[in-house]
Design a protein around this motif. Structure first.
Motif, PDB file in Angstrom:
ATOM      1  N   GLU A   1      -0.902  -9.455  18.566  1.00 43.55           N
ATOM      2  CA  GLU A   1      -2.137  -9.091  17.744  1.00 43.55           C
ATOM      3  C   GLU A   1      -3.336  -9.099  18.849  1.00 43.55           C
ATOM      4  OE1 GLU A   1      -0.633 -10.715  13.562  1.00 43.55           O
ATOM      5  OE2 GLU A   1      -1.575 -12.158  14.833  1.00 43.55           O
ATOM      6  N   ILE A   2      -3.531  -9.869  19.712  1.00 42.66           N
ATOM      7  CA  ILE A   2      -4.523 -10.157  20.705  1.00 42.66           C
ATOM      8  C   ILE A   2      -4.493  -8.968  21.478  1.00 42.66           C
ATOM      9  CG2 ILE A   2      -5.777 -11.313  22.309  1.00 42.66           C
ATOM     10  CD1 ILE A   2      -4.744 -13.842  21.266  1.00 42.66           C
ATOM     11  N   ALA A   3      -3.417  -8.319  21.972  1.00 36.27           N
ATOM     12  CA  ALA A   3      -3.086  -7.291  22.657  1.00 36.27           C
ATOM     13  C   ALA A   3      -3.780  -5.991  21.652  1.00 36.27           C
ATOM     14  CB  ALA A   3      -1.884  -7.107  23.252  1.00 36.27           C
ATOM     15  N   PHE A   4      -3.198  -5.801  20.555  1.00 33.41           N
ATOM     16  CA  PHE A   4      -3.969  -4.813  19.780  1.00 33.41           C
ATOM     17  C   PHE A   4      -5.491  -4.509  19.885  1.00 33.41           C
ATOM     18  CE2 PHE A   4      -5.426  -3.223  15.586  1.00 33.41           C
ATOM     19  CZ  PHE A   4      -4.809  -2.035  15.718  1.00 33.41           C
ATOM     20  N   LEU A   5      -5.973  -5.768  19.740  1.00 35.04           N
ATOM     21  CA  LEU A   5      -7.476  -5.745  19.542  1.00 35.04           C
ATOM     22  C   LEU A   5      -8.003  -5.541  20.764  1.00 35.04           C
ATOM     23  CD1 LEU A   5      -7.824  -9.135  17.615  1.00 35.04           C
ATOM     24  CD2 LEU A   5      -8.247  -6.930  16.684  1.00 35.04           C
ATOM     25  N   CYS A   6      -7.346  -5.830  22.064  1.00 39.68           N
ATOM     26  CA  CYS A   6      -7.823  -5.224  23.440  1.00 39.68           C
ATOM     27  C   CYS A   6      -7.395  -3.690  23.739  1.00 39.68           C
ATOM     28  CB  CYS A   6      -7.178  -6.119  24.302  1.00 39.68           C
ATOM     29  SG  CYS A   6      -7.707  -7.704  24.600  1.00 39.68           S
ATOM     30  N   ASN A   7      -6.941  -3.316  22.450  1.00 43.77           N
ATOM     31  CA  ASN A   7      -6.370  -1.874  22.682  1.00 43.77           C
ATOM     32  C   ASN A   7      -5.204  -1.506  23.800  1.00 43.77           C
ATOM     33  OD1 ASN A   7      -6.528   0.901  21.654  1.00 43.77           O
ATOM     34  ND2 ASN A   7      -8.042   1.520  22.988  1.00 43.77           N
ATOM     35  N   MET A   8      -4.336  -2.517  23.851  1.00 43.94           N
ATOM     36  CA  MET A   8      -3.450  -2.453  24.782  1.00 43.94           C
ATOM     37  C   MET A   8      -2.004  -2.545  24.362  1.00 43.94           C
ATOM     38  SD  MET A   8      -5.241  -4.866  27.934  1.00 43.94           S
ATOM     39  CE  MET A   8      -6.498  -4.174  28.755  1.00 43.94           C
ATOM     40  N   SER A   9      -1.045  -2.033  25.068  1.00 44.64           N
ATOM     41  CA  SER A   9       0.416  -2.670  24.873  1.00 44.64           C
ATOM     42  C   SER A   9       0.663  -3.969  25.199  1.00 44.64           C
ATOM     43  CB  SER A   9       1.309  -1.590  25.285  1.00 44.64           C
ATOM     44  OG  SER A   9       1.313  -1.878  26.814  1.00 44.64           O
ATOM     45  N   LEU A  10       1.363  -4.630  24.623  1.00 44.76           N
ATOM     46  CA  LEU A  10       1.778  -6.133  24.953  1.00 44.76           C
ATOM     47  C   LEU A  10       2.110  -6.158  26.346  1.00 44.76           C
ATOM     48  CD1 LEU A  10       1.896  -8.927  24.000  1.00 44.76           C
ATOM     49  CD2 LEU A  10       4.388  -8.374  23.425  1.00 44.76           C
ATOM     50  N   SER A  11       2.806  -5.465  27.065  1.00 49.94           N
ATOM     51  CA  SER A  11       3.256  -5.412  28.366  1.00 49.94           C
ATOM     52  C   SER A  11       1.971  -5.082  29.167  1.00 49.94           C
ATOM     53  CB  SER A  11       4.141  -4.458  28.760  1.00 49.94           C
ATOM     54  OG  SER A  11       3.917  -3.042  28.413  1.00 49.94           O
ATOM     55  N   THR A  12       1.086  -4.279  29.060  1.00 48.77           N
ATOM     56  CA  THR A  12      -0.130  -3.977  29.786  1.00 48.77           C
ATOM     57  C   THR A  12      -1.072  -5.054  29.615  1.00 48.77           C
ATOM     58  OG1 THR A  12      -0.159  -1.581  29.408  1.00 48.77           O
ATOM     59  CG2 THR A  12      -2.043  -2.385  29.920  1.00 48.77           C
ATOM     60  N   PHE A  13      -1.206  -5.683  28.382  1.00 48.53           N
ATOM     61  CA  PHE A  13      -1.804  -6.804  28.130  1.00 48.53           C
ATOM     62  C   PHE A  13      -1.549  -8.041  28.980  1.00 48.53           C
ATOM     63  CE2 PHE A  13      -2.432 -10.815  25.796  1.00 48.53           C
ATOM     64  CZ  PHE A  13      -3.833 -10.952  25.759  1.00 48.53           C
TER      65      PHE A  13
END
Length: 279
Positions: A200-212
């Protein structure tokens, strides 16, 4: 959980996105932390129910006594039924083109806004109630008139809010067209106190989980799961040391599903049980 692209999913003519668009949103079930990609800035006039939203660096909760103006971008939305069996809000989307036209026409100076402000809370009053009724009244107008009518209604609403909230609202409007984006670290450190999952934090950063995860390790030289756990446990310890709360009062707030898991993690980090602080 799939990402909802709003307002695109509400627009019938997919070839053209209007500059102004009103949609009546209704539901009969609670929705918790749905992922929303908001493609336009939007007023959310809550009529029945409760709403909580998370943006990159912050979160806000409102009830039907308040409305929100939300910045476009990635949000997590929680929408809850209240005492009624339905949730209902009127959404009013507007483009940056319309916003810039309004600012050029009705404000004197170009404001330089350094901080992004993702939301503005509007206190519902007699005017807002009357305004929403008028929006409902024109909803049946022929399409040829609707564009001009909405343009007038948008200007009316913005002028009222400018008069009601003054410079604070004007600065918020300028923040909506500011090009600066929230730094990665600012988003992360604002989410230490939340119980959001990494995804969910990755989504708020506009990133996929792996990129995050890759970006996180680059910034902090530690895995996000370990870093967040340590920060949250330290915050939990600080809170317990104030003597006002027990471990059973706070474990959910720090992302633990039960008191036992919280106690084990706490003891592994500090060498003693959290109950020993508050006892």
């Amino acid at each position: 959980m799939p990402i909802e692209n709003i307002p695109e999913i509400y627009i019938k003519d997919k070839e053209k996105r209007p500059d102004l668009f009103v949609y009546d949103f209704k539901m009969t079930n609670d929705v918790v932390k749905s992922k929303v990609n908001l493609g336009m800035n939007m007023f959310s006039f809550l009529q029945v129910g409760k709403k909580q939203v998370h943006f990159a660096g912050t979160a806000v909760a409102v009830n039907k006594e308040q409305s929100l103006l939300l910045k476009k971008g990635n949000w997590l939305w929680t929408e809850l039924l209240d005492t009624e069996a339905i949730y209902y809000c009127k959404l009013f989307f507007f483009s940056e083109t319309k916003l810039k036209e309004f600012l050029e026409k009705h404000t004197r100076n170009v404001a330089i806004v350094k901080d992004e402000i993702p939301f503005f809370i509007i206190r519902n009053d007699a005017y807002i109630t009357s305004y929403l009724n008028s929006l409902s009244t024109i909803s049946d107008a022929p399409a040829v008139f609707m564009e001009n009518l909405l343009s007038v209604k948008f200007e009316e609403l913005m002028l009222y809010l400018l008069q009601k909230y003054g410079r604070k609202f004007e600065l918020y409007l300028y923040s909506l067209i500011a090009s600066e984006t929230s730094p990665f670290k600012k988003i992360i450190e604002n989410k230490i106190h939340s119980n959001l999952k990494l995804e969910e934090i990755a989504f708020l950063c506009n990133m996929s989980l792996s990129t995050f995860k890759r970006q996180f390790i680059k910034e902090y030289n530690e895995s996000p799961g370990k870093w967040l756990q340590n920060k949250r446990l330290q915050n939990a310890k600080n809170l317990l040391e104030q003597g006002k709360l027990k471990p059973s009062d706070i474990y959910l707030d720090f992302g633990y599903n039960n008191l036992s898991n919280f106690s084990i993690a706490f003891k592994n980090k500090f060498g003693f049980n959290p109950s020993e602080i508050s006892s």
